[in-house]
Design a protein around this motif. Structure first.
Motif, short mmCIF file in Angstrom:
data_model
loop_
_atom_site.label_atom_id
_atom_site.label_comp_id
_atom_site.label_asym_id
_atom_site.label_seq_id
_atom_site.Cartn_x
_atom_site.Cartn_y
_atom_site.Cartn_z
N ASP A 154 5.02 1.54 -5.06
CA ASP A 154 4.68 0.88 -3.56
C ASP A 154 3.41 1.21 -3.09
N GLU A 155 2.86 2.54 -3.24
CA GLU A 155 1.70 2.93 -2.93
C GLU A 155 0.33 2.03 -3.44
N HIS A 156 0.82 1.91 -4.80
CA HIS A 156 -0.39 0.96 -5.48
C HIS A 156 -0.58 -0.31 -4.88
N LEU A 157 0.70 -0.99 -4.69
CA LEU A 157 0.51 -2.43 -3.80
C LEU A 157 0.12 -2.29 -2.59
N GLU A 158 0.39 -1.34 -1.91
CA GLU A 158 -0.13 -1.36 -0.51
C GLU A 158 -1.66 -1.13 -0.60
N LEU A 159 -1.98 -0.15 -1.29
CA LEU A 159 -3.63 -0.11 -1.49
C LEU A 159 -4.04 -1.25 -2.23
N ALA A 160 -3.61 -1.78 -2.99
CA ALA A 160 -4.23 -3.05 -3.55
C ALA A 160 -4.34 -4.16 -2.49
N GLU A 161 -3.39 -4.21 -1.57
CA GLU A 161 -3.48 -5.46 -0.70
C GLU A 161 -4.71 -4.90 0.43
N LEU A 162 -4.73 -3.48 0.70
CA LEU A 162 -5.77 -3.15 1.68
C LEU A 162 -7.12 -3.46 0.82
N ALA A 163 -7.32 -3.05 -0.49
CA ALA A 163 -8.53 -3.42 -1.10
C ALA A 163 -8.89 -4.82 -0.86
N ASP A 164 -7.97 -5.74 -1.18
CA ASP A 164 -8.04 -6.98 -0.92
C ASP A 164 -8.88 -7.52 0.31
N ASP A 165 -8.04 -6.91 1.39
CA ASP A 165 -8.39 -7.32 2.83
C ASP A 165 -9.87 -6.85 3.08
N ALA A 166 -10.00 -5.44 2.57
CA ALA A 166 -11.58 -4.94 2.54
C ALA A 166 -12.53 -5.91 1.87
N ALA A 167 -12.27 -6.44 0.88
CA ALA A 167 -12.99 -7.39 0.28
C ALA A 167 -13.15 -8.52 0.97
N ALA A 168 -12.28 -9.12 1.45
CA ALA A 168 -12.29 -10.35 2.29
C ALA A 168 -13.19 -10.33 3.43
N GLU A 169 -13.05 -9.08 3.98
CA GLU A 169 -14.13 -8.63 5.28
C GLU A 169 -15.27 -8.13 4.70
N GLY A 170 -15.70 -8.10 3.53
CA GLY A 170 -17.28 -7.67 3.32
C GLY A 170 -17.27 -6.12 3.22
N ASP A 171 -16.19 -5.58 3.28
CA ASP A 171 -16.47 -3.94 3.40
C ASP A 171 -16.29 -3.37 2.08
N LEU A 172 -17.45 -3.30 1.36
CA LEU A 172 -17.38 -2.81 -0.05
C LEU A 172 -16.92 -1.51 -0.32
N ASP A 173 -17.43 -0.47 0.58
CA ASP A 173 -17.07 1.03 0.67
C ASP A 173 -15.62 0.98 0.72
N ALA A 174 -14.98 0.58 1.74
CA ALA A 174 -13.67 0.46 1.54
C ALA A 174 -12.84 -0.13 0.60
N HIS A 175 -13.39 -1.40 0.04
CA HIS A 175 -12.94 -2.03 -0.96
C HIS A 175 -12.76 -1.22 -2.48
N GLY A 176 -13.90 -0.49 -2.34
CA GLY A 176 -13.95 0.64 -3.51
C GLY A 176 -13.14 1.47 -3.52
N PHE A 177 -12.90 2.38 -2.38
CA PHE A 177 -12.16 3.32 -2.02
C PHE A 177 -10.66 2.98 -2.35
N TYR A 178 -10.05 1.77 -1.71
CA TYR A 178 -8.93 1.44 -2.01
C TYR A 178 -8.62 0.78 -3.32
N SER A 179 -9.55 0.28 -4.04
CA SER A 179 -9.29 0.07 -5.46
C SER A 179 -9.05 1.33 -6.20
N GLN A 180 -9.91 2.25 -6.31
CA GLN A 180 -9.60 3.48 -6.99
C GLN A 180 -8.52 4.28 -6.39
N GLU A 181 -7.82 4.09 -5.39
CA GLU A 181 -6.61 4.83 -4.94
C GLU A 181 -5.56 4.13 -5.64
N SER A 182 -5.42 2.83 -5.59
CA SER A 182 -4.38 1.93 -5.99
C SER A 182 -4.62 1.84 -7.41
#
Length: 80
Positions: free
Chosen positions: A26-54
């Motif tokens: 559940d945590e993995h899926l939620e964080l992967a979704e946040l990573a995707d959202d961050a990537a779509a917004e162009g926030d590479l730092d947040a994308h990297g963080f959420y991807s690593q946590e996922s």
């Protein structure tokens, strides 16, 4: 968020493994979704963080799945 000390102790005893695996996925899926959202917004730092946590939650789930499949862990847990 991380697994609590009690969660880790339960896992080491072979208790609640399926519930902990579900929690990790559940945590993995939620964080992967946040990573995707961050990537779509162009926030590479947040994308990297959420991807690593996922990835960390996914790896934890895999470790717990390996533990759940280990008959020795279940034999030890039942003997305690």
């Amino acid at each position: 968020m991380t697994l609590s000390t009690a969660d880790i102790a339960d896992a080491c005893r072979g208790d609640r493994l399926q519930g902990l695996i579900t929690q990790c996925y559940d945590e993995h899926l939620e964080l992967a979704e946040l990573a995707d959202d961050a990537a779509a917004e162009g926030d590479l730092d947040a994308h990297g963080f959420y991807s690593q946590e996922s990835a960390a939650w996914r790896a934890t789930a895999q470790i717990l799945r390996t533990m759940a499949a280990d008959p020795l862990l279940h034999r030890t847990a039942g003997a305690a």
